[in-house]
Scaffold this active site. Structure first.
Site, PDB file in Angstrom:
ATOM      1  N   GLU A 173       0.930  -1.811  -0.046  1.00 52.23           N
ATOM      2  CA  GLU A 173       0.119   0.104   0.123  1.00 52.23           C
ATOM      3  C   GLU A 173       0.670   1.183  -0.098  1.00 52.23           C
ATOM      4  O   GLU A 173       0.842   2.577  -0.936  1.00 52.23           O
ATOM      5  CB  GLU A 173      -0.997   0.542   0.914  1.00 52.23           C
ATOM      6  CG  GLU A 173      -1.976   0.965   1.040  1.00 52.23           C
ATOM      7  CD  GLU A 173      -3.178   1.273   0.392  1.00 52.23           C
ATOM      8  OE1 GLU A 173      -2.731  -0.219  -0.788  1.00 52.23           O
ATOM      9  OE2 GLU A 173      -4.276   1.223   0.131  1.00 52.23           O
ATOM     10  N   ASP A 174       2.178   1.408   0.788  1.00 53.59           N
ATOM     11  CA  ASP A 174       2.502   2.514   0.768  1.00 53.59           C
ATOM     12  C   ASP A 174       3.495   2.723   0.170  1.00 53.59           C
ATOM     13  O   ASP A 174       4.689   3.584   0.574  1.00 53.59           O
ATOM     14  CB  ASP A 174       2.666   2.596   2.312  1.00 53.59           C
ATOM     15  CG  ASP A 174       1.601   2.477   3.349  1.00 53.59           C
ATOM     16  OD1 ASP A 174       0.386   3.162   2.672  1.00 53.59           O
ATOM     17  OD2 ASP A 174       1.275   2.413   4.388  1.00 53.59           O
TER      18      ASP A 174
END
Ligand code: MN
Length: 706
Positions: free
Chosen positions: A76-77
């Site tokens: 996600e990051d």
């Protein structure tokens, strides 16, 4: 921050078979990937996945869960892909990370305030095929909550705290992690209403010296022993949030609250519960209206216990719960109790305890440190797998049975919405109304004010609500159509005798045929239960001469128009001849089934030659432009060569007609013959299709078929 060797040590302490190399490699991988990212606290971002891994190790989970904890934010990051994780750590870990990522994205889907608590938790459970996904997500949330005070923006802190209260607290409760539930709840409460929490804590501190739990415990135990009962007695101070909730619910101040502490008396058999109650009431005066017997009448969730409040030794009120060890066990797994309560409508037999089974097993395995691998391996969440959870465009969530369709969804929102539903968009894309909904789908219902339920929906809806609404609508509509048809039949009969079917006459008919209302009479005529011949006889008081088909050849003047009547209800088109608008037609009244429409030259009419009362003069609508589709049938003989069938179907498609059925009924080396059923507007449409097919070289012969 937990250091690499400390994490490995912690896992090794309960899991001798720890995959040390993979753990080390995941630790380094996450550290490199998160690089110089930082948290709101100013700490390196990497400290977060490490702490999450630490929480998972405290839960004594397997190496794969710990590794997933370390990697859970990389996709996600950071620029990490699932393929990369799969290549480095194997497909199982990639799967787990993917699951956690999906849950994180789902979080933001529901608009705040529109989440219904229990449902969202259930959606999460249904989405997490692997229990470990959920545990990692919970550990992630726990660490975020522990560090929430570092977040500078107050609105963001509040949003996250509320989300925790609405989604994660019930979820932790559902899967039986009481400690996790209480910590999350307390952390969320401290952000949502810090003042309330502080004042409750202060008050508890002030009251604590004389609440004297241990002293009262001993006192109760003594009293029970004297009564000949061997009981376990525990006292427990309630948590700030539980106290707060009670103050809200009962609308009382803290001082009016009697039950900041509660005592539990646990005995071995049910009769002992009542004996204990008698003994306690014998010594300590009971407070009226506070007594509840959930043993004889369990709560819907299966919770059983006797609740009573008495004046305690020092004049203090004491809340006491009395139950057996078995009941206590069920109550401990508050999780199971809570779950079956909200799902109670669908799972009526909540009290047999069978549905607690998996939770017990789960808890047993969490407690047993002997073989953590065993517990976690392939633990699938079976709970809620028979349900599906979908959103409205506003983010409201609805729970439906598996295989539910947009029509079920529409009826779940409101019967009005179901009744006027004409289409659906699923995740922004138009889909058929019989599409089976998937977890997390966003469903937008398209409506038309003038629409009404389609009788065909009953074939695919799965909810009782949708089913009964559609059936009800069919009944009402059907009656309306029979009444219209009956009125037309009576008018025709009267007109042929130069009479006018006015209200007086209709009333007279109703009476004569023993019907309560004119509508009942008309419906009976429409259904063919009262034939037009009987109506005629009543008017002429003598038997009319038998007439044959001839009479219909010159019809038209008094014909009953079948325009606007729904095929399949009061009228239906005969399967033997497939009449089309434009064809000369005749109706045959079939008792109880309405009117069958045949073409005037249909062979099957011979059967009815002698029963003139069954014949009905009917016509298509005056302008002949009924909007519905009709089925016409053609017989085609085609030269047997590759691509022949394709050529036929293309030609039909070009004429804007749909094939509804196709049957090959003869095949030789040279040619094959087939019957094709087509959806057409009227007889002209069918004729033009026949003409188009005739012009194709491979078509040897073509005709309209009965
Ligand atoms: Mn995270």
């Amino acid at each position: 921050m937990l250091r690499q060797f400390e994490l490995v040590e912690r896992v090794r302490s309960y899991d001798a078979g720890v995959d040390e190399a993979a753990l080390n490699s995941a630790y380094v991988f996450a550290m490199v990937k998160h690089g110089s990212q930082t948290r709101d606290s100013g700490d390196p971002y990497f400290s977060h996945p490490v702490e999450v891994a630490g929480i998972l190790a405290d839960m004594k989970l397997d190496s794969q869960s710990i590794i997933t904890g370390l990697l859970h934010d990389t996709v996600e990051d950071t620029n990490t892909t699932l393929d990369e994780i799969s290549g480095k750590f194997g497909p199982q870990i990639a799967n787990l990370v993917d699951g956690v990522t999906k849950l994180s994205r789902l979080e933001s889907q529901a608009e705040e305030g529109r989440r219904t608590m229990g449902n969202y938790a259930k959606l999460f459970l249904a989405m997490s095929e692997d229990l470990r996904v959920l545990l990692v997500k919970l550990a992630d949330r726990l660490h975020n909550m522990r560090t929430l005070h570092h977040v500078r923006r107050e609105d963001k802190r509040l949003r996250i705290a509320r989300e925790t209260m609405e989604i994660y607290v019930p979820m932790a409760e559902r899967i039986g992690m009481q400690w996790l539930k209480e910590e999350l709840e307390d952390l969320a409460f401290s952000h949502i209403n810090e003042d309330a929490r502080n004042s409750i804590l202060e008050r508890l501190r002030f009251l604590r010296p004389d609440s004297n739990l241990a002293k009262i415990e001993r006192h109760l135990k003594r009293v029970l022993k004297k009564g000949g009962l061997d009981a376990r007695v525990d006292g427990r101070e309630k948590k700030p949030h539980a106290i707060w909730r009670k103050m809200q619910r009962k609308n009382v101040s803290f001082d009016q609250l009697s039950d900041i502490v509660a005592f539990r008396v646990v005995v071995s058999r049910v009769p002992d519960c009542y004996a204990a109650l008698g003994v306690i009431h014998g010594v300590l005066p009971m407070i009226p209206d506070r007594f509840k017997d959930y043993i004889s009448t369990p709560k819907p969730n299966g919770y059983r216990s006797i609740h009573t409040t008495v004046h305690g030794p020092e004049g203090k009120r004491l809340e006491i719960q009395i139950r057996t060890r078995e009941m206590d066990e069920v109550a401990e797994y508050g999780v199971a109790a809570h779950w079956s309560y909200t799902a109670g409508e669908d799972r009526a037999s909540a009290s047999d305890g069978s549905q607690y089974q998996w939770v017990r097993q789960l808890l047993d395995s969490i407690d047993s440190t002997s073989d953590p691998e065993e517990f976690i391996k392939n633990t699938k969440l079976q709970l809620f797998q028979d349900r599906v959870y979908c959103f409205t465009p506003m983010g409201e969530i609805h729970e439906l049975p598996r295989n539910a369709t947009p029509v079920d969804f529409a009826y779940a929102i409101h019967t009005r919405i179901g009744d006027t539903c004409v289409g659906a968009k699923i995740n922004g894309v138009s889909k058929r109304l019989d599409t089976i909904l998937q977890n997390g789908d966003q469903v937008e219902i398209m409506r038309s004010r003038y629409a009404s339920p389609n009788p065909l929906w009953v074939r695919f809806v799965v909810t009782g609500r949708a089913h009964s609404r559609i059936r009800r609508h069919i009944r009402i509509k059907e009656r309306g159509e029979y009444i219209r048809l009956g009125r037309a039949i009576i008018q025709q009969t009267c007109a042929s005798l130069r009479r006018v079917a006015d209200d007086d006459l209709l009333e007279k008919f109703s009476e004569a045929f023993g019907k309560r209302t004119v509508d009942d009479l008309l419906e009976a005529v429409g259904r063919g239960e009262i034939t037009s011949e009987r109506v005629r006889r009543l008017l002429t008081s003598k038997r009319s001469p038998s007439r044959k088909r001839r009479r219909f050849q010159s019809s038209g003047k008094h014909a009953v128009s079948i325009d606007g009547l729904t095929p399949g209800m009061a009228v239906h088109h005969a399967e033997c001849c497939h009449p089309l608008p434009g064809d000369r037609i005749v109706g045959i009244v079939e008792t109880g089934k309405g009117v069958a429409i045949h073409t005037i030259d249909c062979d099957s009419l011979q059967e009815h030659e002698d029963s003139v009362e069954e014949w009905l003069d009917v016509s298509w609508s005056p302008d002949g432009a009924a909007p519905e589709h009709y089925v016409g049938r053609i017989a085609v003989d085609v030269i047997n060569q590759p691509g022949a069938l394709g050529e036929i179907t293309t030609a039909i498609g070009n004429q804007d007609a749909n094939i509804t059925n196709l049957k090959i009924n003869a095949r030789t080396a040279d040619f094959f013959g087939m019957l094709i059923d087509l959806e057409v507007h009227d007889v002209h449409h069918l004729t033009s299709i026949i003409a188009a097919l005739r012009s194709i070289a491979i078509v040897m012969d073509i005709s309209r078929a009965p």
